[in-house]
Design a protein around this motif. Structure first.
Motif, PDB file in Angstrom:
ATOM      1  N   SER A   6      38.435  36.681  55.250  1.00 52.34           N
ATOM      2  CA  SER A   6      37.216  36.930  54.657  1.00 52.34           C
ATOM      3  C   SER A   6      37.545  37.651  53.341  1.00 52.34           C
ATOM      4  CB  SER A   6      36.310  37.938  55.354  1.00 52.34           C
ATOM      5  OG  SER A   6      35.796  36.994  56.510  1.00 52.34           O
ATOM      6  N   VAL A   7      38.505  38.434  53.304  1.00 55.27           N
ATOM      7  CA  VAL A   7      39.013  39.094  51.935  1.00 55.27           C
ATOM      8  C   VAL A   7      39.508  38.226  51.161  1.00 55.27           C
ATOM      9  CG1 VAL A   7      40.608  40.782  51.168  1.00 55.27           C
ATOM     10  CG2 VAL A   7      39.274  41.336  52.801  1.00 55.27           C
ATOM     11  N   LEU A   8      40.497  37.227  51.563  1.00 54.84           N
ATOM     12  CA  LEU A   8      40.971  36.263  50.639  1.00 54.84           C
ATOM     13  C   LEU A   8      39.927  35.389  50.038  1.00 54.84           C
ATOM     14  CD1 LEU A   8      44.139  35.272  52.950  1.00 54.84           C
ATOM     15  CD2 LEU A   8      44.342  36.816  50.766  1.00 54.84           C
ATOM     16  N   GLU A   9      38.964  35.259  50.798  1.00 58.52           N
ATOM     17  CA  GLU A   9      38.059  34.303  50.156  1.00 58.52           C
ATOM     18  C   GLU A   9      37.015  34.956  49.248  1.00 58.52           C
ATOM     19  OE1 GLU A   9      33.711  31.979  51.193  1.00 58.52           O
ATOM     20  OE2 GLU A   9      35.203  32.796  53.016  1.00 58.52           O
ATOM     21  N   LEU A  10      36.658  36.220  49.575  1.00 57.94           N
ATOM     22  CA  LEU A  10      36.043  36.879  48.592  1.00 57.94           C
ATOM     23  C   LEU A  10      36.750  37.302  47.185  1.00 57.94           C
ATOM     24  CD1 LEU A  10      33.945  38.886  47.796  1.00 57.94           C
ATOM     25  CD2 LEU A  10      34.698  40.860  49.154  1.00 57.94           C
ATOM     26  N   VAL A  11      37.989  37.664  47.303  1.00 61.24           N
ATOM     27  CA  VAL A  11      38.808  37.541  46.277  1.00 61.24           C
ATOM     28  C   VAL A  11      38.987  36.638  45.402  1.00 61.24           C
ATOM     29  CG1 VAL A  11      40.999  38.206  45.067  1.00 61.24           C
ATOM     30  CG2 VAL A  11      40.212  39.853  47.083  1.00 61.24           C
ATOM     31  N   SER A  12      39.218  35.430  45.972  1.00 55.44           N
ATOM     32  CA  SER A  12      39.295  33.964  45.365  1.00 55.44           C
ATOM     33  C   SER A  12      37.982  33.704  44.613  1.00 55.44           C
ATOM     34  CB  SER A  12      39.745  32.960  46.279  1.00 55.44           C
ATOM     35  OG  SER A  12      39.722  31.720  45.899  1.00 55.44           O
ATOM     36  N   ALA A  15      31.021  41.229  58.229  1.00 54.42           N
ATOM     37  CA  ALA A  15      32.197  41.184  57.779  1.00 54.42           C
ATOM     38  C   ALA A  15      32.371  42.199  56.646  1.00 54.42           C
ATOM     39  CB  ALA A  15      32.896  39.861  57.329  1.00 54.42           C
ATOM     40  N   TYR A  16      31.350  42.122  55.459  1.00 53.12           N
ATOM     41  CA  TYR A  16      31.306  42.885  54.473  1.00 53.12           C
ATOM     42  C   TYR A  16      31.168  44.335  54.914  1.00 53.12           C
ATOM     43  CZ  TYR A  16      30.157  45.034  50.252  1.00 53.12           C
ATOM     44  OH  TYR A  16      30.118  45.731  48.837  1.00 53.12           O
ATOM     45  N   ARG A  17      30.548  44.889  55.743  1.00 57.72           N
ATOM     46  CA  ARG A  17      30.431  45.998  56.092  1.00 57.72           C
ATOM     47  C   ARG A  17      31.429  46.555  56.738  1.00 57.72           C
ATOM     48  NH1 ARG A  17      25.262  48.213  56.000  1.00 57.72           N
ATOM     49  NH2 ARG A  17      23.552  46.685  55.764  1.00 57.72           N
ATOM     50  N   THR A  18      32.353  45.659  57.577  1.00 60.46           N
ATOM     51  CA  THR A  18      33.728  46.172  58.037  1.00 60.46           C
ATOM     52  C   THR A  18      34.573  46.416  57.073  1.00 60.46           C
ATOM     53  OG1 THR A  18      33.339  45.092  59.746  1.00 60.46           O
ATOM     54  CG2 THR A  18      35.578  45.498  59.391  1.00 60.46           C
ATOM     55  N   ALA A  41      44.054  49.120  54.267  1.00 55.95           N
ATOM     56  CA  ALA A  41      44.909  48.240  53.616  1.00 55.95           C
ATOM     57  C   ALA A  41      43.948  46.944  53.181  1.00 55.95           C
ATOM     58  CB  ALA A  41      45.999  47.776  54.252  1.00 55.95           C
ATOM     59  N   ILE A  42      43.153  46.550  54.160  1.00 56.20           N
ATOM     60  CA  ILE A  42      42.319  45.383  53.873  1.00 56.20           C
ATOM     61  C   ILE A  42      41.395  45.685  52.700  1.00 56.20           C
ATOM     62  CG2 ILE A  42      40.232  43.934  54.889  1.00 56.20           C
ATOM     63  CD1 ILE A  42      41.782  44.368  57.482  1.00 56.20           C
ATOM     64  N   ARG A  43      40.742  46.990  52.868  1.00 62.58           N
ATOM     65  CA  ARG A  43      39.802  47.346  51.596  1.00 62.58           C
ATOM     66  C   ARG A  43      40.757  47.549  50.468  1.00 62.58           C
ATOM     67  NH1 ARG A  43      36.459  52.870  51.550  1.00 62.58           N
ATOM     68  NH2 ARG A  43      35.035  52.641  49.615  1.00 62.58           N
ATOM     69  N   ASP A  44      41.816  48.046  50.469  1.00 64.72           N
ATOM     70  CA  ASP A  44      42.591  48.255  49.084  1.00 64.72           C
ATOM     71  C   ASP A  44      42.874  46.834  48.430  1.00 64.72           C
ATOM     72  OD1 ASP A  44      42.460  50.902  49.252  1.00 64.72           O
ATOM     73  OD2 ASP A  44      44.703  51.030  50.221  1.00 64.72           O
ATOM     74  N   THR A  45      43.030  45.836  49.432  1.00 66.65           N
ATOM     75  CA  THR A  45      43.333  44.457  49.025  1.00 66.65           C
ATOM     76  C   THR A  45      42.163  44.012  48.001  1.00 66.65           C
ATOM     77  OG1 THR A  45      44.709  43.724  50.773  1.00 66.65           O
ATOM     78  CG2 THR A  45      43.647  41.860  49.571  1.00 66.65           C
ATOM     79  N   VAL A  46      40.752  44.167  48.657  1.00 65.49           N
ATOM     80  CA  VAL A  46      39.621  43.896  48.037  1.00 65.49           C
ATOM     81  C   VAL A  46      39.696  44.651  46.540  1.00 65.49           C
ATOM     82  CG1 VAL A  46      37.391  43.521  47.805  1.00 65.49           C
ATOM     83  CG2 VAL A  46      38.513  43.241  49.905  1.00 65.49           C
ATOM     84  N   ARG A  47      39.664  45.738  46.745  1.00 68.33           N
ATOM     85  CA  ARG A  47      39.664  46.597  45.142  1.00 68.33           C
ATOM     86  C   ARG A  47      40.500  46.243  44.289  1.00 68.33           C
ATOM     87  NH1 ARG A  47      38.065  52.988  46.104  1.00 68.33           N
ATOM     88  NH2 ARG A  47      35.970  52.490  46.592  1.00 68.33           N
ATOM     89  N   THR A  48      41.874  46.122  44.643  1.00 69.14           N
ATOM     90  CA  THR A  48      42.911  45.601  43.706  1.00 69.14           C
ATOM     91  C   THR A  48      42.536  44.386  43.185  1.00 69.14           C
ATOM     92  OG1 THR A  48      44.584  46.961  45.061  1.00 69.14           O
ATOM     93  CG2 THR A  48      45.466  45.357  43.279  1.00 69.14           C
ATOM     94  N   VAL A  67      39.344  44.710  40.561  1.00 66.99           N
ATOM     95  CA  VAL A  67      39.945  45.455  39.560  1.00 66.99           C
ATOM     96  C   VAL A  67      40.551  44.677  38.660  1.00 66.99           C
ATOM     97  CG1 VAL A  67      41.016  47.313  38.565  1.00 66.99           C
ATOM     98  CG2 VAL A  67      39.517  47.879  40.617  1.00 66.99           C
ATOM     99  N   ALA A  68      41.792  43.902  39.115  1.00 68.33           N
ATOM    100  CA  ALA A  68      42.528  42.953  38.519  1.00 68.33           C
ATOM    101  C   ALA A  68      41.539  41.869  37.664  1.00 68.33           C
ATOM    102  CB  ALA A  68      43.282  42.466  39.240  1.00 68.33           C
ATOM    103  N   THR A  69      40.690  41.382  38.412  1.00 73.38           N
ATOM    104  CA  THR A  69      39.954  40.278  37.676  1.00 73.38           C
ATOM    105  C   THR A  69      39.075  40.830  36.469  1.00 73.38           C
ATOM    106  OG1 THR A  69      39.639  39.143  39.887  1.00 73.38           O
ATOM    107  CG2 THR A  69      37.915  38.846  38.297  1.00 73.38           C
ATOM    108  N   VAL A  70      38.493  42.161  36.789  1.00 71.91           N
ATOM    109  CA  VAL A  70      37.950  42.679  35.598  1.00 71.91           C
ATOM    110  C   VAL A  70      38.766  42.792  34.491  1.00 71.91           C
ATOM    111  CG1 VAL A  70      36.310  44.695  35.031  1.00 71.91           C
ATOM    112  CG2 VAL A  70      35.996  43.487  37.088  1.00 71.91           C
ATOM    113  N   VAL A  71      39.992  43.602  34.615  1.00 74.26           N
ATOM    114  CA  VAL A  71      40.710  43.743  33.735  1.00 74.26           C
ATOM    115  C   VAL A  71      41.154  42.833  32.852  1.00 74.26           C
ATOM    116  CG1 VAL A  71      42.994  44.636  33.178  1.00 74.26           C
ATOM    117  CG2 VAL A  71      41.606  45.974  34.822  1.00 74.26           C
ATOM    118  N   GLU A  72      41.643  41.639  33.641  1.00 74.32           N
ATOM    119  CA  GLU A  72      42.110  40.377  33.053  1.00 74.32           C
ATOM    120  C   GLU A  72      40.921  39.639  32.216  1.00 74.32           C
ATOM    121  OE1 GLU A  72      44.075  37.200  31.724  1.00 74.32           O
ATOM    122  OE2 GLU A  72      44.967  38.794  32.779  1.00 74.32           O
ATOM    123  N   GLY A  73      39.828  39.986  32.602  1.00 72.27           N
ATOM    124  CA  GLY A  73      38.584  39.311  31.897  1.00 72.27           C
ATOM    125  C   GLY A  73      38.071  40.019  30.674  1.00 72.27           C
ATOM    126  N   ALA A  74      38.190  41.366  30.839  1.00 72.17           N
ATOM    127  CA  ALA A  74      37.830  42.476  29.761  1.00 72.17           C
ATOM    128  C   ALA A  74      39.005  42.614  28.805  1.00 72.17           C
ATOM    129  CB  ALA A  74      37.534  43.848  30.352  1.00 72.17           C
TER     130      ALA A  74
END
Length: 218
Positions: A70-76, A107-110, A124-131, A134-141
Motif C-alpha cells: 500500500s505504501v508503494l502505491e501511495l508514494v507512486s 491501511a492508512y491508519r496503520t 520503517a514503513i512510515r519512514d518510507t512514506v515520509r521520505t 518530502v522528496a516529491t515536494v522538494v523536487e516540485g518546489a
C-alpha cells in the motif's frame, strides 16, 4: 530441474504471493487487523491457511507485506504529475494522498499510527512514506533533491500536520468534501515554503500560481 523450470516456478510463486497481497488489500482496506482471523483470510482467498504461512510466516508478516504494498502505491500516486506546474503538482500530490486515505482507511491508519504495534518494522514503513512525500515536494518546489536541514525539518512539520489532519478529516468526511482539506493543506504548504525562504534564502519559495483558487466555502 533446469534453470528455465526454476525461473518458471519462481515467477509462479511471485505471482501467487502478489495475488495473496492483492486479496489482503481488499480485505483489510477498511477492516482492522484484529477483525480478521487467518481462517477468515484463507477462506476469502480460496487457499489453504498453510499457504499464507508459507509465503508470509505469520498473520503479522502477511499484514506488513500488505501495508508495504500500500505504501508503494501511495508514494507512486503522490509522486506523479512531474510535468505539471508547481502548485498543480502539489495539489495533485495532496489529492492523491487524501484519496488513498479515504479508500484505504484501515491501511492508512496503520501507516500513520502503527496499528499492528509500534516497532522498528512499522516505523520503517512510515519512514518510507515520509521520505517519498518530502522528496516529491522538494523536487516540485525546488527542482532538486538536496535541501538544508532546517528546510527538511519544516517540511516534516508540515507532513505531520498532513497526517493528523487527514485522520481527523476521515472522521468528518461526510460533511467536508475532499477538496476542503486538500486546499487547506496546499495553503499550509505555501506558508511553510515562504517560511523556509526566510530561514534558508537558498531555498526561495516558488511563485504563486495565479490560476489556483482554493476552496472558499461558497
Amino acid at each position: 530441474m533446469s534453470d528455465r523450470q526454476r525461473r518458471g516456478e519462481s515467477e509462479r510463486a511471485q505471482q501467487r504471493r502478489s495475488e495473496l497481497i492483492a486479496t489482503g488489500r481488499k480485505l483489510f482496506a477498511n477492516t482492522s487487523y484484529d477483525a480478521l482471523s487467518m481462517d477468515d483470510i484463507a477462506q476469502h482467498a480460496g487457499v489453504a491457511k498453510g499457504l499464507i504461512y508459507y509465503y508470509f510466516k505469520s498473520k503479522r508478516g502477511y499484514y506488513l507485506a500488505i501495508i508495504e504494498d500500500s505504501v508503494l502505491e501511495l508514494v507512486s500516486l503522490a509522486s506523479g504529475g512531474g510535468d505539471l506546474p508547481t502548485t498543480q503538482r502539489v495539489r495533485r500530490t495532496v489529492e492523491a494522498y487524501l484519496r488513498f486515505a479515504e479508500f484505504n482507511e484501515a491501511a492508512y491508519r496503520t501507516i500513520v499510527t502503527g496499528g499492528v504495534g509500534f516497532d522498528t518494522e512499522v516505523q520503517a514503513i512510515r519512514d518510507t512514506v515520509r521520505t517519498g512525500l518530502v522528496a516529491t515536494v522538494v523536487e516540485g518546489a525546488y527542482g532538486r533533491e538536496e535541501i538544508p536541514t532546517i528546510a527538511e525539518l519544516a517540511l516534516l512539520g508540515w507532513l505531520s500536520s498532513v497526517e493528523w489532519l487527514t485522520l481527523e478529516w476521515l472522521e468528518h468526511r461526510e460533511e467536508l468534501t475532499r477538496e476542503i482539506p486538500r486546499d487547506l493543506l496546499v495553503r499550509m504548504l505555501r506558508h511553510t515554503l515562504d517560511t523556509i525562504a526566510e530561514f534558508a534564502p537558498e531555498c526561495p519559495a516558488p511563485p504563486p500560481d495565479p490560476d489556483f483558487h482554493p476552496y472558499t466555502g461558497r
